[in-house]
Design an enzyme around this catalytic site. Structure first.
Site, PDB file in Angstrom:
ATOM      1  N   ILE A   5       0.870  -1.172   0.000  1.00 57.07           N
ATOM      2  CA  ILE A   5       0.000   0.000   0.000  1.00 57.07           C
ATOM      3  C   ILE A   5       0.910   1.227   0.000  1.00 57.07           C
ATOM      4  O   ILE A   5       1.954   1.229   0.646  1.00 57.07           O
ATOM      5  CB  ILE A   5      -0.904   0.035   1.261  1.00 57.07           C
ATOM      6  CG1 ILE A   5      -1.761  -1.230   1.366  1.00 57.07           C
ATOM      7  CG2 ILE A   5      -1.810   1.244   1.235  1.00 57.07           C
ATOM      8  CD1 ILE A   5      -2.625  -1.274   2.617  1.00 57.07           C
ATOM      9  N   ASP A   6       0.520   2.268  -0.711  1.00 55.64           N
ATOM     10  CA  ASP A   6       1.303   3.494  -0.729  1.00 55.64           C
ATOM     11  C   ASP A   6       1.505   4.031   0.686  1.00 55.64           C
ATOM     12  O   ASP A   6       0.692   3.792   1.582  1.00 55.64           O
ATOM     13  CB  ASP A   6       0.611   4.559  -1.576  1.00 55.64           C
ATOM     14  CG  ASP A   6       0.571   4.192  -3.049  1.00 55.64           C
ATOM     15  OD1 ASP A   6       1.404   3.371  -3.480  1.00 55.64           O
ATOM     16  OD2 ASP A   6      -0.305   4.712  -3.765  1.00 55.64           O
ATOM     17  N   LYS A   7       2.554   4.808   0.878  1.00 59.51           N
ATOM     18  CA  LYS A   7       2.931   5.306   2.197  1.00 59.51           C
ATOM     19  C   LYS A   7       1.783   6.030   2.894  1.00 59.51           C
ATOM     20  O   LYS A   7       1.509   5.792   4.080  1.00 59.51           O
ATOM     21  CB  LYS A   7       4.142   6.231   2.070  1.00 59.51           C
ATOM     22  CG  LYS A   7       4.622   6.796   3.404  1.00 59.51           C
ATOM     23  CD  LYS A   7       5.861   7.651   3.236  1.00 59.51           C
ATOM     24  CE  LYS A   7       6.329   8.197   4.583  1.00 59.51           C
ATOM     25  NZ  LYS A   7       7.573   8.996   4.462  1.00 59.51           N
TER      26      LYS A   7
END
Length: 326
Positions: free
Chosen positions: A132-134
């Site tokens: 998942i993106d930051k």
């Protein structure tokens, strides 16, 4: 484990197809662990194999190592057994290391906790099957052994494993919609992805959930049929919609009052790699997203919509627009 080659080609390509794993992961497995080809131990991923050749390989578990950066945070565990772990990833936590990452990651936290992890993805990505993106929060599955990793990677490939997302967007959708547009690296911005004719096929479905009190923004649900980088963000941008806080793809900042992308992986579903039973895990919203919903939406409507049944039904009840996704 032992297999007989049904096709000829490069060793890493043949194993990648059989294991349903990305070739770069198989390449790392061959180079670091080695496999036995027709009785001979080899470590070269580019070796040619032929129909009828036999490949044998053993899975080893990830060796514990000390994180490079201090781990001074906790991550909620939503589910755990001997094979998988599901966490509720906080916003602003990077999943795994990279040359540009100068802080502790989720993988560092997992190692710090002494959690058994798969090793197929290499040292920096131990246990990580998907990411998942930051700034994005929510449900993320970790493989605790290599057998589970292979099974989950196969499920990602055949779509029996996936996630439902919820997001806050700056302009309401006109209707529930499906976007099928290829995605590739942006030609002029190395941090962005974009809709490109020569990009990889990508498909997303978006469903309306609730309008804000002033009807200017909307809570939506998203279901992905492919797993491209920034897919939800790129496909919404193609509709001239943007996730609140996502200035990279066009959201206009509101004087810093929305510090991160309001995107949350609300539910992950999969087939358990050992029992074969379906599993679905929900990840509660983090405080920042909850606070925005409380301030700008009708609480009763939000409580009704943000449930597993409510989100899944957004897609399953609209057969007329979902039929072609079967």
């Amino acid at each position: 484990m032992k297999q007989t080659c049904q096709n000829a080609g490069r060793l890493d390509a043949v194993m990648s197809e059989v294991l349903n794993l990305p070739r770069n992961q198989v390449e790392k497995l061959i180079k670091t662990v080695g496999v036995t080809l027709n009785g001979v131990r080899v470590f070269k991923s580019g070796l040619k194999v032929h129909v009828g050749d036999t490949i044998e390989y053993d899975f080893i578990e990830a060796a514990p190592s000390a994180p490079e950066y201090p781990v001074d945070f906790e991550v909620p565990i939503l589910y755990e057994d001997d094979d998988i772990l599901v966490v509720n990833k906080p916003p602003f936590l990077t999943v795994h290391g990279a040359p540009s990452v100068k802080e502790a990651t989720l993988v560092d936290w997992l190692k710090h906790k002494g959690i058994s992890l798969s090793s197929i993805s290499g040292e920096e990505r131990h246990g990580i099957v998907h990411r998942i993106d930051k700034e994005t929060s929510g449900a993320l599955v970790v493989a605790k052994n290599n057998e589970a990793h292979v099974a989950l990677a196969s499920q990602l490939e055949d779509k029996s494993m996936g996630r439902y997302y919820i997001a806050l967007i700056d302009v309401p959708l006109k209707e529930n919609t499906i976007v099928e547009l290829p995605i590739g690296r942006h030609l002029n911005h190395r941090l962005k992805m974009g809709v490109l004719k020569e990009g990889r096929y990508a498909k997303s479905a978006f469903a309306k959930l609730a309008l804000s009190k002033n009807a200017k923004c909307e809570l939506i649900a998203a279901k992905l049929f492919t797993g491209r980088t920034h897919q939800i963000r790129v496909h919404l941008s193609a509709l001239s919609r943007h996730i609140l806080g996502d200035s990279l793809y066009g959201f206009k900042s509101q004087n810093g009052t929305i510090p991160r992308i309001m995107l949350h992986a609300y539910c992950v579903y999969l087939i358990h790699p050992r029992s074969g039973q379906p599993v679905s895990i929900q990840a509660p919203l983090w405080d920042d997203m909850n606070a925005y919903l409380t301030d700008h939406f009708m609480k009763d409507e939000i409580n009704e919509k943000i449930t597993l049944d409510g989100i899944v039904s957004c897609f399953s009840s609209h057969d007329h627009w979902m039929r072609k996704n079967a």
